[in-house]
Each structure stands twice: as C-alpha cells, then as structure tokens.
Design a protein around this motif. Structure first.
Motif, PDB file in Angstrom:
ATOM      1  N   THR A   1       0.876  -1.046  -0.227  1.00 15.27           N
ATOM      2  CA  THR A   1       0.077  -0.059   0.424  1.00 15.27           C
ATOM      3  C   THR A   1       0.840   1.460  -0.155  1.00 15.27           C
ATOM      4  N   GLN A   2       0.485   2.387   0.000  1.00 14.96           N
ATOM      5  CA  GLN A   2       1.129   3.326  -0.526  1.00 14.96           C
ATOM      6  C   GLN A   2       1.099   4.557   0.596  1.00 14.96           C
ATOM      7  N   ALA A   3       1.643   4.775   0.869  1.00 11.02           N
ATOM      8  CA  ALA A   3       1.402   5.497   2.903  1.00 11.02           C
ATOM      9  C   ALA A   3       0.831   6.785   2.316  1.00 11.02           C
ATOM     10  N   THR A   4      -0.047   7.123   3.202  1.00 10.77           N
ATOM     11  CA  THR A   4      -0.800   8.859   2.207  1.00 10.77           C
ATOM     12  C   THR A   4      -0.164   9.587   4.105  1.00 10.77           C
ATOM     13  N   SER A   5       0.225  10.910   4.110  1.00  4.77           N
ATOM     14  CA  SER A   5       0.520  12.363   4.948  1.00  4.77           C
ATOM     15  C   SER A   5      -1.852  11.934   5.407  1.00  4.77           C
ATOM     16  N   PRO A   6      -1.662  12.608   6.874  1.00  4.53           N
ATOM     17  CA  PRO A   6      -2.222  12.736   8.013  1.00  4.53           C
ATOM     18  C   PRO A   6      -3.594  13.680   7.118  1.00  4.53           C
ATOM     19  N   GLY A   7      -5.034  13.275   6.859  1.00  9.00           N
ATOM     20  CA  GLY A   7      -5.467  13.873   6.240  1.00  9.00           C
ATOM     21  C   GLY A   7      -5.875  13.894   4.976  1.00  9.00           C
ATOM     22  N   GLU A   8      -4.704  13.697   4.393  1.00  5.58           N
ATOM     23  CA  GLU A   8      -4.703  13.695   2.344  1.00  5.58           C
ATOM     24  C   GLU A   8      -6.032  12.487   2.149  1.00  5.58           C
ATOM     25  N   PRO A   9      -6.576  12.392   1.382  1.00  2.55           N
ATOM     26  CA  PRO A   9      -7.680  10.885   0.996  1.00  2.55           C
ATOM     27  C   PRO A   9      -6.619  10.035  -0.138  1.00  2.55           C
TER      28      PRO A   9
END
Length: 50
Positions: free
Chosen positions: A2-10
């Motif tokens: 999976t690709q990590a996203t920043s908090p709050g980033e969809p």
C-alpha cells in the motif's frame, strides 16, 4: 503493497493511476513505438522530437 499517505490526505482511488503516471506511461510507449524495422537505431536527438 500500500502507498502511505499523509494524515488528512485522501488515498488515491483503488484501480486508478494518478494522471502524471498516465503521462509517463504514454511517453514511454511513444518512445518505444518510435523504433520499427526501418528505424532500429535512433539518436537521443531523434527521440527528443517525439
């Protein structure tokens, strides 16, 4: 994987590539498509004009 996203980033929608990835893939296919039996060797200058 999976690709990590920043908090709050969809997260990107599953099954869809970001538009910039499509552009890179299209460019790669254009470069590969430039080669054919009549043009087996191309210079970097030739490829930059695609």
């Amino acid at each position: 994987m999976t690709q990590a996203t920043s908090p709050g980033e969809p997260a990107p929608p599953r099954g869809r590539r970001p538009a910039q990835i499509d552009a890179v893939i299209n460019r790669a296919f254009a470069l590969l498509g430039a080669f054919d039996p009549a043009h087996r060797v191309l210079s970097l200058a030739d490829l930059t004009h695609l």
